[in-house]
Design a protein around this motif. Structure first.
Motif, PDB file in Angstrom:
ATOM      1  N   HIS A 171       5.499  12.702 -46.767  1.00  0.00           N
ATOM      2  CA  HIS A 171       5.519  11.762 -45.652  1.00  0.00           C
ATOM      3  C   HIS A 171       4.234  11.860 -44.823  1.00  0.00           C
ATOM      4  O   HIS A 171       4.140  11.261 -43.759  1.00  0.00           O
ATOM      5  CB  HIS A 171       6.738  12.003 -44.761  1.00  0.00           C
ATOM      6  CG  HIS A 171       8.029  11.697 -45.439  1.00  0.00           C
ATOM      7  ND1 HIS A 171       8.463  10.419 -45.684  1.00  0.00           N
ATOM      8  CD2 HIS A 171       8.983  12.513 -45.951  1.00  0.00           C
ATOM      9  CE1 HIS A 171       9.630  10.456 -46.296  1.00  0.00           C
ATOM     10  NE2 HIS A 171       9.967  11.715 -46.472  1.00  0.00           N
ATOM     11  N   LEU A 172       3.279  12.620 -45.308  1.00  0.00           N
ATOM     12  CA  LEU A 172       1.949  12.669 -44.725  1.00  0.00           C
ATOM     13  C   LEU A 172       0.974  12.078 -45.733  1.00  0.00           C
ATOM     14  O   LEU A 172       1.264  11.983 -46.921  1.00  0.00           O
ATOM     15  CB  LEU A 172       1.530  14.115 -44.416  1.00  0.00           C
ATOM     16  CG  LEU A 172       2.417  14.941 -43.485  1.00  0.00           C
ATOM     17  CD1 LEU A 172       1.926  16.383 -43.457  1.00  0.00           C
ATOM     18  CD2 LEU A 172       2.397  14.363 -42.090  1.00  0.00           C
ATOM     19  N   CYS A 211      -2.407  10.828 -41.576  1.00  0.00           N
ATOM     20  CA  CYS A 211      -1.359   9.931 -41.087  1.00  0.00           C
ATOM     21  C   CYS A 211      -0.021  10.627 -41.236  1.00  0.00           C
ATOM     22  O   CYS A 211       0.346  11.079 -42.330  1.00  0.00           O
ATOM     23  CB  CYS A 211      -1.377   8.616 -41.867  1.00  0.00           C
ATOM     24  SG  CYS A 211      -0.121   7.431 -41.346  1.00  0.00           S
ATOM     25  N   ASP A 212       0.720  10.719 -40.149  1.00  0.00           N
ATOM     26  CA  ASP A 212       2.009  11.412 -40.097  1.00  0.00           C
ATOM     27  C   ASP A 212       3.121  10.370 -40.013  1.00  0.00           C
ATOM     28  O   ASP A 212       3.304   9.724 -38.979  1.00  0.00           O
ATOM     29  CB  ASP A 212       2.021  12.332 -38.882  1.00  0.00           C
ATOM     30  CG  ASP A 212       3.327  13.101 -38.730  1.00  0.00           C
ATOM     31  OD1 ASP A 212       4.204  12.926 -39.582  1.00  0.00           O
ATOM     32  OD2 ASP A 212       3.458  13.872 -37.762  1.00  0.00           O
ATOM     33  N   LEU A 263       4.536   6.084 -36.273  1.00  0.00           N
ATOM     34  CA  LEU A 263       3.655   6.959 -37.036  1.00  0.00           C
ATOM     35  C   LEU A 263       2.463   7.342 -36.160  1.00  0.00           C
ATOM     36  O   LEU A 263       2.081   6.599 -35.242  1.00  0.00           O
ATOM     37  CB  LEU A 263       3.204   6.296 -38.342  1.00  0.00           C
ATOM     38  CG  LEU A 263       2.419   4.982 -38.275  1.00  0.00           C
ATOM     39  CD1 LEU A 263       0.910   5.216 -38.141  1.00  0.00           C
ATOM     40  CD2 LEU A 263       2.688   4.137 -39.522  1.00  0.00           C
ATOM     41  N   ASP A 264       1.915   8.514 -36.427  1.00  0.00           N
ATOM     42  CA  ASP A 264       0.732   9.012 -35.723  1.00  0.00           C
ATOM     43  C   ASP A 264      -0.439   9.085 -36.699  1.00  0.00           C
ATOM     44  O   ASP A 264      -0.271   9.500 -37.849  1.00  0.00           O
ATOM     45  CB  ASP A 264       0.961  10.418 -35.155  1.00  0.00           C
ATOM     46  CG  ASP A 264       2.033  10.451 -34.073  1.00  0.00           C
ATOM     47  OD1 ASP A 264       2.301   9.391 -33.476  1.00  0.00           O
ATOM     48  OD2 ASP A 264       2.607  11.535 -33.850  1.00  0.00           O
ATOM     49  N   HIS A 306       3.535   4.664 -45.213  1.00  0.00           N
ATOM     50  CA  HIS A 306       2.430   3.889 -44.657  1.00  0.00           C
ATOM     51  C   HIS A 306       1.149   4.673 -44.926  1.00  0.00           C
ATOM     52  O   HIS A 306       1.113   5.885 -44.739  1.00  0.00           O
ATOM     53  CB  HIS A 306       2.574   3.704 -43.149  1.00  0.00           C
ATOM     54  CG  HIS A 306       3.824   2.988 -42.726  1.00  0.00           C
ATOM     55  ND1 HIS A 306       3.835   1.677 -42.331  1.00  0.00           N
ATOM     56  CD2 HIS A 306       5.116   3.411 -42.642  1.00  0.00           C
ATOM     57  CE1 HIS A 306       5.068   1.323 -42.009  1.00  0.00           C
ATOM     58  NE2 HIS A 306       5.865   2.369 -42.183  1.00  0.00           N
ATOM     59  N   ARG A 307       0.086   3.976 -45.331  1.00  0.00           N
ATOM     60  CA  ARG A 307      -1.188   4.665 -45.552  1.00  0.00           C
ATOM     61  C   ARG A 307      -2.324   3.861 -44.941  1.00  0.00           C
ATOM     62  O   ARG A 307      -2.509   2.693 -45.290  1.00  0.00           O
ATOM     63  CB  ARG A 307      -1.454   4.889 -47.037  1.00  0.00           C
ATOM     64  CG  ARG A 307      -2.716   5.712 -47.294  1.00  0.00           C
ATOM     65  CD  ARG A 307      -2.851   6.101 -48.753  1.00  0.00           C
ATOM     66  NE  ARG A 307      -3.262   5.015 -49.599  1.00  0.00           N
ATOM     67  CZ  ARG A 307      -4.539   4.636 -49.786  1.00  0.00           C
ATOM     68  NH1 ARG A 307      -5.516   5.254 -49.145  1.00  0.00           N
ATOM     69  NH2 ARG A 307      -4.832   3.651 -50.606  1.00  0.00           N
ATOM     70  N   PRO A 308      -3.094   4.454 -44.032  1.00  0.00           N
ATOM     71  CA  PRO A 308      -4.278   3.763 -43.524  1.00  0.00           C
ATOM     72  C   PRO A 308      -5.291   3.546 -44.645  1.00  0.00           C
ATOM     73  O   PRO A 308      -5.495   4.423 -45.490  1.00  0.00           O
ATOM     74  CB  PRO A 308      -4.827   4.722 -42.464  1.00  0.00           C
ATOM     75  CG  PRO A 308      -3.707   5.655 -42.141  1.00  0.00           C
ATOM     76  CD  PRO A 308      -2.896   5.768 -43.386  1.00  0.00           C
ATOM     77  N   ILE A 309      -5.924   2.385 -44.654  1.00  0.00           N
ATOM     78  CA  ILE A 309      -6.910   2.063 -45.682  1.00  0.00           C
ATOM     79  C   ILE A 309      -8.320   2.073 -45.110  1.00  0.00           C
ATOM     80  O   ILE A 309      -9.200   2.761 -45.604  1.00  0.00           O
ATOM     81  CB  ILE A 309      -6.608   0.693 -46.316  1.00  0.00           C
ATOM     82  CG1 ILE A 309      -5.245   0.721 -47.007  1.00  0.00           C
ATOM     83  CG2 ILE A 309      -7.688   0.305 -47.310  1.00  0.00           C
ATOM     84  CD1 ILE A 309      -4.810  -0.630 -47.531  1.00  0.00           C
TER      85      ILE A 309
END
Length: 432
Positions: free
Chosen positions: A275-276, A288-289, A296-297, A324-327
């Motif tokens: 989940h990270l 990303c947490d 999410l943080d 969720h994953r930042p791109i």
């Protein structure tokens, strides 16, 4: 009237990626100019955001070698629909191609196993991708998808003694201008000690540089930054603390990076590692947490190597579950992310609203690859003696999935939604 070469380079380097790929095919002169290292330098120096985004369908039931280019600038600078029943649809027409195992790299041999035809993308560095074989994650191919060239990483004389999964990485040494592949391996003669092996592109063989100081059996999110490949790993102690391990390609040594100091005890549990996720945002190492139900943080290390510089840059109320994953950070300041491996969304941190782009065209989950393009021929980029530089076969140029090509679309439905308008549910996001 013929223009001087440097003038043509100046003009062509201002074009978007899809136009450059077409221009390269106009004539031999333009192809040579675009292949000049000066062209890549001009192209990257003019862009506020040199990263490009590619989507790759990635399901166990399908194998694809196609990377679909997403023109984030054009799509997200188009006004969104302003009625719930309206939508915008964008077809992703520009495609690049990876080698296909067996048919590209091992002659005409065939296999009945889908996985035998596939590669994992390990990480990207200076326009070059490292690809690994799925079964053991053993590094196998170094590829420039822009030029359509690849090099097969040589096998070690004792590869038959590999045991268990391999932890690979790829990077560049600025001082020596060399590219290296690292792999952390177990061997049958000692299955309790991972060894570190390094292959320098342009040489003939792997080097064993000694034991790995950490047990990286559970390590994820290979992330390259500042000449170092990073992995997120769980410690061996009872608490299962999570921290970052880095391998410096120039010094050929390992470093340890602590995670942000305010990570709670919950985040130190091994089962929460998935989940990270870790990556690079705005030239900063980021984590990303997603372990929370309602938000999410996103943390960013503002000064590389300084654990006191970890900053919680984003707290995003999501209310919709799944990974969720930042791109990447976009030129307008929005944060582009992928959710559930099925849709992209742009988050405006000022207005705190979302624009969702659902991926259509293929029944699959998707891999989002950020990649800085390089137009330099692979043999010139990596140096050394490389008689084995190969081209992705023309016969594979539109094969997509085994059994036929694919076409992807991004569909934006309705107007942007703020955080309070998002649906609330918690699940796996439809991952396959």
């Amino acid at each position: 009237m013929d223009l001087p070469g440097h003038t043509l380079i100046d003009i062509l380097s201002r074009l978007p990626l899809d136009s450059i790929l077409v221009s390269r095919c106009v004539c031999t002169t333009w192809h040579c100019l675009i292949s000049d290292p000066l062209f890549t330098y001009f192209y990257l120096s003019r862009s506020q955001q040199p990263l490009e985004l590619f989507l790759r369908p990635n399901s166990l039931s399908h194998v694809t070698t196609t990377l679909h280019w997403v023109d984030t600038h054009s799509i997200l600078n188009t006004s969104p629909p302003f009625h719930p029943n309206h939508h915008h649809q964008t077809q992703l027409n520009t495609k690049l191609y990876l080698p296909l195992a067996h048919s590209d790299t091992e002659g005409s041999g065939s296999s009945s196993s889908i996985m035998d035809h596939d590669f994992f993308i390990v990480n990207s560095c200076n326009g070059i991708l490292l690809l690994s074989k799925p079964m053991l994650n053993n590094p196998h191919i170094v590829c420039n998808p822009i030029t359509g060239e690849f090099i097969t990483v040589p096998k070690s004389v004792d590869d038959n003694s590999l045991w268990g999964s391999v932890v690979p990485g790829f990077g560049h040494c600025r001082k020596s201008n060399k590219y290296k592949v690292v792999r952390l391996v177990f061997r049958l003669e000692n299955i309790f000690q991972r060894m570190t092996e390094v292959y320098t592109l342009g040489t003939a063989s792997w080097r064993n540089i000694g034991p790995a100081p950490f047990d990286l059996d559970l390590s994820l999110f290979a992330t390259y930054l500042n000449g170092v490949i990073h992995w997120l790993r769980v410690s061996d102690n009872e608490k299962g603390s999570i921290f970052i391990v880095g391998f410096d390609f120039e010094e050929e040594r390992f470093n340890e990076f602590p995670l942000p100091p305010h990570f709670g005890e919950k985040h130190k549990e091994k089962e929460n590692l998935h989940h990270l996720n870790m990556g690079v945002l705005g030239d900063c190492l980021s984590v990303c947490d997603c372990t929370f139900v309602d938000h999410l943080d996103i943390w960013m290390m503002k000064e590389y190597g300084d654990p006191t510089s970890w900053t919680k840059e984003y707290v995003i109320s999501t209310h919709f579950g799944g990974p969720h994953r930042p791109i990447m950070l976009l030129e307008n300041g929005d944060l582009l992310m992928i959710h559930g491996k099925r849709e992209l969304y742009a988050y405006d941190p000022i207005e705190r609203h979302f624009r969702f782009l659902v991926i259509h065209g293929v029944q699959s989950v998707f891999e989002a690859i950020t990649h800085v393009p390089s137009f330099i021929p692979l043999k010139d980029a990596v140096g050394g003696d490389h008689p084995n530089v190969q081209n992705v076969k023309a016969s594979c140029s539109d094969r997509g999935f085994l059994g036929g090509p694919e076409t992807l679309y991004l569909v934006e439905q309705g107007e942007p939604r703020n955080e309070s308008q998002l649906p609330f549910f918690w699940g796996d996001g439809g991952e396959e």
